[in-house]
Motif scaffolding. Structure first.
Motif, mmCIF file in Angstrom:
data_model
loop_
_atom_site.group_PDB
_atom_site.id
_atom_site.type_symbol
_atom_site.label_atom_id
_atom_site.label_comp_id
_atom_site.label_asym_id
_atom_site.label_seq_id
_atom_site.Cartn_x
_atom_site.Cartn_y
_atom_site.Cartn_z
ATOM 1 N N SER A 99 28.434 48.334 64.106
ATOM 2 C CA SER A 99 27.292 47.503 63.703
ATOM 3 C C SER A 99 27.546 46.092 64.219
ATOM 4 N N PRO A 100 27.159 45.794 65.457
ATOM 5 C CA PRO A 100 27.475 44.501 66.072
ATOM 6 C C PRO A 100 26.874 43.326 65.309
ATOM 7 N N CYS A 101 27.609 42.205 65.351
ATOM 8 C CA CYS A 101 27.191 40.954 64.726
ATOM 9 C C CYS A 101 26.999 39.895 65.806
ATOM 10 N N PRO A 102 26.216 38.849 65.542
ATOM 11 C CA PRO A 102 26.106 37.750 66.490
ATOM 12 C C PRO A 102 27.499 37.187 66.833
ATOM 13 N N GLY A 103 27.738 36.997 68.117
ATOM 14 C CA GLY A 103 29.045 36.532 68.571
ATOM 15 C C GLY A 103 29.938 37.646 69.082
ATOM 16 N N ASP A 104 29.480 38.904 68.946
ATOM 17 C CA ASP A 104 30.262 40.041 69.443
ATOM 18 C C ASP A 104 29.935 40.305 70.912
ATOM 19 N N LEU A 105 30.975 40.565 71.688
ATOM 20 C CA LEU A 105 30.813 40.997 73.080
ATOM 21 C C LEU A 105 31.335 42.425 73.185
ATOM 22 N N TYR A 106 30.455 43.357 73.548
ATOM 23 C CA TYR A 106 30.792 44.770 73.627
ATOM 24 C C TYR A 106 30.880 45.229 75.079
ATOM 25 N N LEU A 107 31.876 46.067 75.345
ATOM 26 C CA LEU A 107 31.981 46.768 76.616
ATOM 27 C C LEU A 107 31.677 48.239 76.375
ATOM 28 N N LEU A 108 30.691 48.762 77.092
ATOM 29 C CA LEU A 108 30.351 50.180 77.030
ATOM 30 C C LEU A 108 30.686 50.770 78.398
ATOM 31 N N PRO A 109 31.838 51.433 78.519
ATOM 32 C CA PRO A 109 32.327 51.847 79.835
ATOM 33 C C PRO A 109 31.626 53.084 80.387
ATOM 34 N N THR A 110 31.615 53.156 81.704
ATOM 35 C CA THR A 110 31.042 54.299 82.391
ATOM 36 C C THR A 110 31.723 55.600 81.982
ATOM 37 N N GLY A 111 30.962 56.679 81.991
ATOM 38 C CA GLY A 111 31.530 57.988 81.695
ATOM 39 C C GLY A 111 31.789 58.254 80.232
ATOM 40 N N THR A 112 31.324 57.349 79.340
ATOM 41 C CA THR A 112 31.561 57.497 77.905
ATOM 42 C C THR A 112 30.239 57.822 77.199
ATOM 43 N N VAL A 113 30.257 58.804 76.307
ATOM 44 C CA VAL A 113 29.045 59.169 75.558
ATOM 45 C C VAL A 113 28.650 58.006 74.653
ATOM 46 N N GLU A 139 35.051 35.772 85.739
ATOM 47 C CA GLU A 139 35.459 34.953 84.588
ATOM 48 C C GLU A 139 35.114 35.652 83.277
ATOM 49 N N ILE A 140 33.922 36.240 83.212
ATOM 50 C CA ILE A 140 33.502 36.922 81.991
ATOM 51 C C ILE A 140 34.407 38.124 81.706
ATOM 52 N N ILE A 141 34.677 38.925 82.733
ATOM 53 C CA ILE A 141 35.519 40.113 82.548
ATOM 54 C C ILE A 141 36.943 39.715 82.184
ATOM 55 N N ALA A 142 37.477 38.683 82.872
ATOM 56 C CA ALA A 142 38.832 38.218 82.566
ATOM 57 C C ALA A 142 38.902 37.702 81.129
ATOM 58 N N PHE A 143 37.873 36.973 80.696
ATOM 59 C CA PHE A 143 37.825 36.460 79.322
ATOM 60 C C PHE A 143 37.847 37.612 78.328
ATOM 61 N N PHE A 144 37.041 38.636 78.586
ATOM 62 C CA PHE A 144 37.001 39.794 77.689
ATOM 63 C C PHE A 144 38.379 40.440 77.585
ATOM 64 N N MET A 145 39.033 40.665 78.721
ATOM 65 C CA MET A 145 40.331 41.325 78.729
ATOM 66 C C MET A 145 41.396 40.486 78.035
ATOM 67 N N GLU A 146 41.332 39.168 78.237
ATOM 68 C CA GLU A 146 42.320 38.281 77.607
ATOM 69 C C GLU A 146 42.183 38.246 76.090
ATOM 70 N N GLN A 147 40.954 38.442 75.588
ATOM 71 C CA GLN A 147 40.726 38.374 74.146
ATOM 72 C C GLN A 147 40.899 39.728 73.445
ATOM 73 N N CYS A 148 41.014 40.802 74.230
ATOM 74 C CA CYS A 148 41.192 42.126 73.623
ATOM 75 C C CYS A 148 42.540 42.220 72.910
ATOM 76 N N GLU A 149 42.565 42.943 71.817
ATOM 77 C CA GLU A 149 43.825 43.174 71.111
ATOM 78 C C GLU A 149 44.764 44.030 71.947
ATOM 79 N N THR A 150 44.204 44.997 72.661
ATOM 80 C CA THR A 150 45.038 45.860 73.492
ATOM 81 C C THR A 150 44.375 46.075 74.849
ATOM 82 N N VAL A 151 45.177 46.003 75.890
ATOM 83 C CA VAL A 151 44.773 46.396 77.234
ATOM 84 C C VAL A 151 45.940 47.199 77.797
#
Length: 299
Positions: A62-76, A149-161
């Motif tokens: 249930s996304p909230c304002p301020g959330d950035l979601y990645l929906l990857p290819t090949g995923t239902v 920059e956007i993708i790098a920012f997302f990856m840097e803020q992820c808990e796990t990569v």
């Protein structure tokens, strides 16, 4: 990831090729919904307002304002609205290929991050939308720069990569090849020999190796040899013949490759650094005078 895997992963993702198909801001209608479909592209949703739901790989959010979601290819995936207060979101569809593999099939990341101060990211999405609609000579350069920059920012803020387990074995094998090349740089290395180290068919090794490093095996070996030659020209007194012999290269071939990679013949390259390392003329005059009178320097 261990240090070797991290180094190889960095080389791998450096070669990512981006293809952005659409970028926009939308206040979605109440009819916005889809159920259990699998896209052949990646999506980013940056939620600015409203309510709704997303399902990614069987997990509901249930996304909230301020959330950035990645929906990857090949995923239902599924998505939809829950009331009249629908999502207002920045979004984009894109492909991010490393050879034949998508970046987010190679890497496993968090599904979303929450951003406490969204102003910077909001501006980046505005820039992304702007450059996506421009047709100037440099618009694609600005587009790719902003998107990276956007993708790098997302990856840097992820808990796990982490590297997807399906690709880990191939990476380990390529890493073994890189270590073998480093240890046998002066040998006459062949594609068959390297393929045996990796336990790959030679043709398959070429493809996987290029995906990982951006270079074919022979170009990678030549680059490593030229980089080592540059160090030897700068920091040793070895002559050109000795350097080329130490790298297992014929002197004519070595000289040609060195100029192709650096823009200078080996001798001229060395002279550049001799000039850079010379002391000021007043100091050099005193050194020369001391050598003339005593045969040694006083410094």
């Amino acid at each position: 990831m261990n240090p070797n895997e991290t180094t190889l992963a960095k080389q791998y993702i450096t070669n990512v090729q981006l293809d952005l198909s659409v970028a926009a801001y939308t206040k979605v209608p109440t009819t916005w919904r889809s159920h259990n479909y699998t896209p052949d592209f990646n999506k980013l949703y940056f939620i600015m307002e409203g309510e709704g739901y997303l399902e990614v790989g069987g997990q509901r959010f249930s996304p909230c304002p301020g959330d950035l979601y990645l929906l990857p290819t090949g995923t239902v995936q599924s998505y939809g609205t829950v009331n009249q207060n629908t999502f207002g979101k920045y979004w984009c569809h894109f492909r991010a290929k490393i050879g034949h593999v998508d970046l987010f099939q190679f890497l496993s990341t968090s599904t979303f991050i929450h951003i406490q101060k969204p102003e910077w990211l909001k501006q980046k999405f505005e820039d992304l939308i702007y450059w996506h609609h421009q047709e100037s000579l440099t618009s694609q350069m600005h587009l790719h720069s902003t998107f990276l920059e956007i993708i790098a920012f997302f990856m840097e803020q992820c808990e796990t990569v982490k590297i997807n387990s399906k690709t880990t074995d191939s990476l380990k094998r390529i890493n073994n090849v890189l270590l073998y090349i480093e240890e046998h740089l002066s040998d006459k290395l062949s594609l068959t020999e390297l393929a045996q180290v990796a336990h790959f068919h030679p043709n398959y090794l070429i493809r996987i190796f290029k995906n990982a490093t951006g270079l074919s095996p022979i170009h990678y070996i030549n680059r490593m040899r030229i980089e080592k030659a540059q160090q030897m020209l700068r920091f040793t007194n070895w002559n050109i013949m000795s350097i080329s012999d130490s790298l297992g290269m014929d002197i004519a071939y070595f000289s040609r490759m060195f100029k192709e990679y650096t823009g200078f013949p080996p001798t001229e390259y060395r002279e550049l650094f001799v000039e850079d390392n010379k002391p000021p003329l007043s100091v050099q005059a005193r050194i020369d005078e001391d050598i003339f009178h005593t045969g040694t320097t006083s410094l």
